[in-house]
Design a protein around this motif. Structure first.
Motif, PDB file in Angstrom:
ATOM      1  N   ASP A 254       4.709 -37.002  20.796  1.00 29.12           N
ATOM      2  CA  ASP A 254       5.779 -36.466  20.055  1.00 29.12           C
ATOM      3  C   ASP A 254       6.557 -35.386  21.100  1.00 29.12           C
ATOM      4  OD1 ASP A 254       5.450 -37.877  17.811  1.00 29.12           O
ATOM      5  OD2 ASP A 254       4.004 -36.345  17.190  1.00 29.12           O
ATOM      6  N   VAL A 255       5.594 -34.590  21.750  1.00 31.44           N
ATOM      7  CA  VAL A 255       6.310 -33.474  22.432  1.00 31.44           C
ATOM      8  C   VAL A 255       6.615 -33.824  23.673  1.00 31.44           C
ATOM      9  CG1 VAL A 255       5.359 -31.460  24.217  1.00 31.44           C
ATOM     10  CG2 VAL A 255       4.120 -31.701  21.896  1.00 31.44           C
ATOM     11  N   ALA A 256       6.146 -34.964  24.411  1.00 29.20           N
ATOM     12  CA  ALA A 256       6.722 -35.436  25.449  1.00 29.20           C
ATOM     13  C   ALA A 256       7.980 -36.255  25.159  1.00 29.20           C
ATOM     14  CB  ALA A 256       5.577 -36.689  26.048  1.00 29.20           C
ATOM     15  N   ARG A 257       8.101 -37.129  23.997  1.00 21.54           N
ATOM     16  CA  ARG A 257       9.230 -37.724  23.736  1.00 21.54           C
ATOM     17  C   ARG A 257      10.396 -36.641  23.429  1.00 21.54           C
ATOM     18  NH1 ARG A 257       7.361 -40.351  20.184  1.00 21.54           N
ATOM     19  NH2 ARG A 257       7.633 -39.074  18.346  1.00 21.54           N
ATOM     20  N   THR A 258      10.166 -35.508  22.761  1.00 23.81           N
ATOM     21  CA  THR A 258      11.250 -34.397  22.339  1.00 23.81           C
ATOM     22  C   THR A 258      11.718 -33.914  23.728  1.00 23.81           C
ATOM     23  OG1 THR A 258      10.149 -34.448  20.255  1.00 23.81           O
ATOM     24  CG2 THR A 258      11.661 -32.480  21.005  1.00 23.81           C
ATOM     25  N   ALA A 259      10.369 -33.527  24.796  1.00 20.18           N
ATOM     26  CA  ALA A 259      11.248 -32.847  25.885  1.00 20.18           C
ATOM     27  C   ALA A 259      11.774 -33.708  26.945  1.00 20.18           C
ATOM     28  CB  ALA A 259       9.902 -32.229  26.518  1.00 20.18           C
ATOM     29  N   GLY A 260      11.611 -35.015  26.538  1.00 19.30           N
ATOM     30  CA  GLY A 260      12.122 -36.192  27.658  1.00 19.30           C
ATOM     31  C   GLY A 260      11.375 -36.163  29.015  1.00 19.30           C
ATOM     32  N   VAL A 261      10.064 -35.894  28.907  1.00 20.71           N
ATOM     33  CA  VAL A 261       9.298 -36.059  30.119  1.00 20.71           C
ATOM     34  C   VAL A 261       8.124 -37.043  29.806  1.00 20.71           C
ATOM     35  CG1 VAL A 261       9.642 -33.780  30.757  1.00 20.71           C
ATOM     36  CG2 VAL A 261       7.711 -34.140  29.139  1.00 20.71           C
ATOM     37  N   SER A 262       7.445 -37.381  30.834  1.00 20.31           N
ATOM     38  CA  SER A 262       6.284 -38.387  30.963  1.00 20.31           C
ATOM     39  C   SER A 262       5.214 -37.535  29.782  1.00 20.31           C
ATOM     40  CB  SER A 262       5.938 -38.874  32.042  1.00 20.31           C
ATOM     41  OG  SER A 262       5.076 -37.662  32.868  1.00 20.31           O
ATOM     42  N   LEU A 263       4.198 -38.352  29.360  1.00 21.80           N
ATOM     43  CA  LEU A 263       3.044 -37.877  28.723  1.00 21.80           C
ATOM     44  C   LEU A 263       2.249 -37.058  29.705  1.00 21.80           C
ATOM     45  CD1 LEU A 263       1.360 -37.959  26.190  1.00 21.80           C
ATOM     46  CD2 LEU A 263       0.180 -39.797  26.937  1.00 21.80           C
ATOM     47  N   ILE A 264       1.804 -37.286  30.874  1.00 25.60           N
ATOM     48  CA  ILE A 264       1.056 -36.696  31.798  1.00 25.60           C
ATOM     49  C   ILE A 264       1.586 -35.403  32.016  1.00 25.60           C
ATOM     50  CG2 ILE A 264       1.759 -37.744  33.933  1.00 25.60           C
ATOM     51  CD1 ILE A 264      -0.920 -37.364  35.027  1.00 25.60           C
ATOM     52  N   THR A 265       3.054 -35.549  32.128  1.00 27.84           N
ATOM     53  CA  THR A 265       3.799 -34.236  32.506  1.00 27.84           C
ATOM     54  C   THR A 265       3.695 -33.014  31.588  1.00 27.84           C
ATOM     55  OG1 THR A 265       5.387 -35.273  34.079  1.00 27.84           O
ATOM     56  CG2 THR A 265       6.082 -33.087  33.089  1.00 27.84           C
ATOM     57  N   ALA A 266       4.038 -33.760  30.314  1.00 29.34           N
ATOM     58  CA  ALA A 266       3.907 -32.727  28.831  1.00 29.34           C
ATOM     59  C   ALA A 266       2.230 -32.158  28.954  1.00 29.34           C
ATOM     60  CB  ALA A 266       4.054 -33.582  27.915  1.00 29.34           C
ATOM     61  N   SER A 267       1.396 -32.779  29.314  1.00 28.73           N
ATOM     62  CA  SER A 267      -0.058 -32.553  29.362  1.00 28.73           C
ATOM     63  C   SER A 267      -0.133 -31.158  30.311  1.00 28.73           C
ATOM     64  CB  SER A 267      -0.992 -33.651  29.476  1.00 28.73           C
ATOM     65  OG  SER A 267      -2.357 -33.168  29.594  1.00 28.73           O
ATOM     66  N   ARG A 268       0.278 -31.608  31.612  1.00 30.89           N
ATOM     67  CA  ARG A 268      -0.078 -30.582  32.779  1.00 30.89           C
ATOM     68  C   ARG A 268       0.693 -29.381  32.107  1.00 30.89           C
ATOM     69  NH1 ARG A 268       1.039 -34.709  37.820  1.00 30.89           N
ATOM     70  NH2 ARG A 268      -1.199 -35.344  37.962  1.00 30.89           N
ATOM     71  N   ALA A 269       2.182 -29.479  31.766  1.00 31.89           N
ATOM     72  CA  ALA A 269       2.868 -28.249  31.541  1.00 31.89           C
ATOM     73  C   ALA A 269       2.184 -27.464  30.177  1.00 31.89           C
ATOM     74  CB  ALA A 269       4.288 -28.583  30.809  1.00 31.89           C
ATOM     75  N   LEU A 270       1.230 -28.041  29.509  1.00 31.27           N
ATOM     76  CA  LEU A 270       0.694 -26.950  28.392  1.00 31.27           C
ATOM     77  C   LEU A 270      -0.843 -26.845  28.949  1.00 31.27           C
ATOM     78  CD1 LEU A 270       1.751 -29.031  25.323  1.00 31.27           C
ATOM     79  CD2 LEU A 270       2.500 -26.972  25.943  1.00 31.27           C
ATOM     80  N   THR A 271      -1.372 -27.199  29.739  1.00 23.87           N
ATOM     81  CA  THR A 271      -2.803 -27.112  30.103  1.00 23.87           C
ATOM     82  C   THR A 271      -3.050 -26.795  31.553  1.00 23.87           C
ATOM     83  OG1 THR A 271      -3.258 -29.486  30.741  1.00 23.87           O
ATOM     84  CG2 THR A 271      -3.713 -28.782  28.267  1.00 23.87           C
ATOM     85  N   ASN A 272      -1.912 -26.951  32.521  1.00 20.24           N
ATOM     86  CA  ASN A 272      -2.385 -26.639  33.744  1.00 20.24           C
ATOM     87  C   ASN A 272      -0.914 -26.513  34.497  1.00 20.24           C
ATOM     88  OD1 ASN A 272      -3.329 -26.290  36.471  1.00 20.24           O
ATOM     89  ND2 ASN A 272      -4.202 -28.317  36.690  1.00 20.24           N
TER      90      ASN A 272
END
Length: 339
Positions: A14-32
């Motif tokens: 849901d975060v990735a879709r709302t931000a308009g980024v890939s799933l891995i990019t959303a994960s990296r933005a929040l964890t690394n």
């Protein structure tokens, strides 16, 4: 009546879709976040807030084998002398990304062992004890599972793992020496029935070289128990010159009861506490007490857990922080001074 719609937690998708980024990019933005741009980080954080996303720390812990949780066991959360330790422990761990969870043993060794088992089942990255682990089976279990352990507020040559504390026997001995230097022979003890209070009493009696009138009250201490303790001690020896109390809370009650009886402190009765509570210097009269740097204990314990979790060699697994007697008006007619 309509059935309520089941709650569905927001996901990283849901975060990735709302931000308009890939799933891995959303994960990296929040964890690394070092791996993505600051613009992307802000975009993903805004999306996470918009959809109400809360990271699943358990899932992350399963992958990294780290829970980012540290368990802290205290006898009673209400005991003022332990609060600086808990606060500094929380602060240092938080700065390193860890969350402290507290458990209360209630001065009960059986409950302590059950709580240890519960904490171990949560697989924390470390456990910090107020005091020593007394159960042989619990000590063996902790060593077997390999969770970093720091025992505090006591001293032992054989800790479960690591230790930050001081000698309660030496505290009692130092107070007795202080009383003897004042020339007081008719002295008494007001103490809680906890293990550490008992050790201080042992040290006091050893230094005095004889038994003295003692009032033992249930732990944790309180002002009411202090008043009760002085009543009991004066029944045993109406001519007492000085009383050592195993906590400042007990000493507070002793002072209140002494004043109610018209006894002057320190002229008729000198009083010494333990813990250097935040009210000790502001009492009337100000309270002589034993200061232990509880905040330093918490900081050192937290750093030991962090270092061990990161594989850093521990050069000093046993740390003695010491103590000092702070002389104030309740035992001295002179100006306040530390010794």
């Amino acid at each position: 009546m309509n059935n309520p719609v089941p709650f569905k937690a927001a996901t990283l998708h849901d975060v990735a879709r709302t931000a308009g980024v890939s799933l891995i990019t959303a994960s990296r933005a929040l964890t690394n976040p070092k791996l993505v741009s600051s613009t992307t980080i802000l975009k993903v954080q805004a999306a996470a807030q918009a959809v109400g996303y809360i990271p699943n720390l358990l899932a992350g812990g399963l992958k990294s084998r780290r829970s980012m949780l540290v368990a802290g066991l205290v006898p009673a959360i209400s005991v003022a002398q332990f609060l600086p330790t808990v606060q500094s422990l929380t602060d240092v761990l938080s700065q390193a990304g860890y969350q402290l969870i507290l458990g209360q043993t209630g001065y009960d060794h059986a409950h302590e062992e059950a709580l240890i088992n519960t904490m171990i089942s949560r697989r924390p990255d470390g456990i910090v004890f107020t005091g020593l682990v007394h159960s042989a089976s619990a000590r063996e279990r902790l060593q077997r599972v390999g969770i970093p352990v720091v025992e505090t507020w006591d001293l032992s040559e054989r800790p479960v793992d690591m230790l930050v504390g001081f000698s309660h026997v030496k505290v009692g001995s130092a107070i007795a020496g202080y009383f003897l230097a004042k020339g007081w022979q008719r002295v008494g003890i007001a103490t809680g029935n906890d293990h550490r209070g008992g050790l201080r009493r042992e040290g006091f009696l050893a230094a005095m070289g004889r038994d003295v009138p003692t009032a033992v009250v249930p732990a944790p201490s309180s002002m009411g128990l202090g008043r009760r303790a002085l009543t009991e001690l004066l029944e045993k020896d109406p001519g007492l010159q000085a009383i050592y109390c195993s906590s400042d809370q007990l000493a507070q009650g002793v002072l209140a009861e002494a004043q109610a009886r018209g006894l002057r402190v320190p002229e008729d009765l000198a009083v010494c506490g333990f813990g250097n509570a935040d009210f000790a210097a502001d009492m009337q009269p100000s309270l002589t007490t034993v200061h232990v740097d509880g905040a330093a204990i918490g900081r050192r314990a937290a750093q030991l857990i962090i270092d061990r979790s990161h594989g850093t060699p521990i050069e000093q697994p046993i740390v003695d922080v010491g103590f000092r007697i702070i002389e104030r008006r309740s035992t001295s007619l002179a100006h306040d001074r530390s010794c």
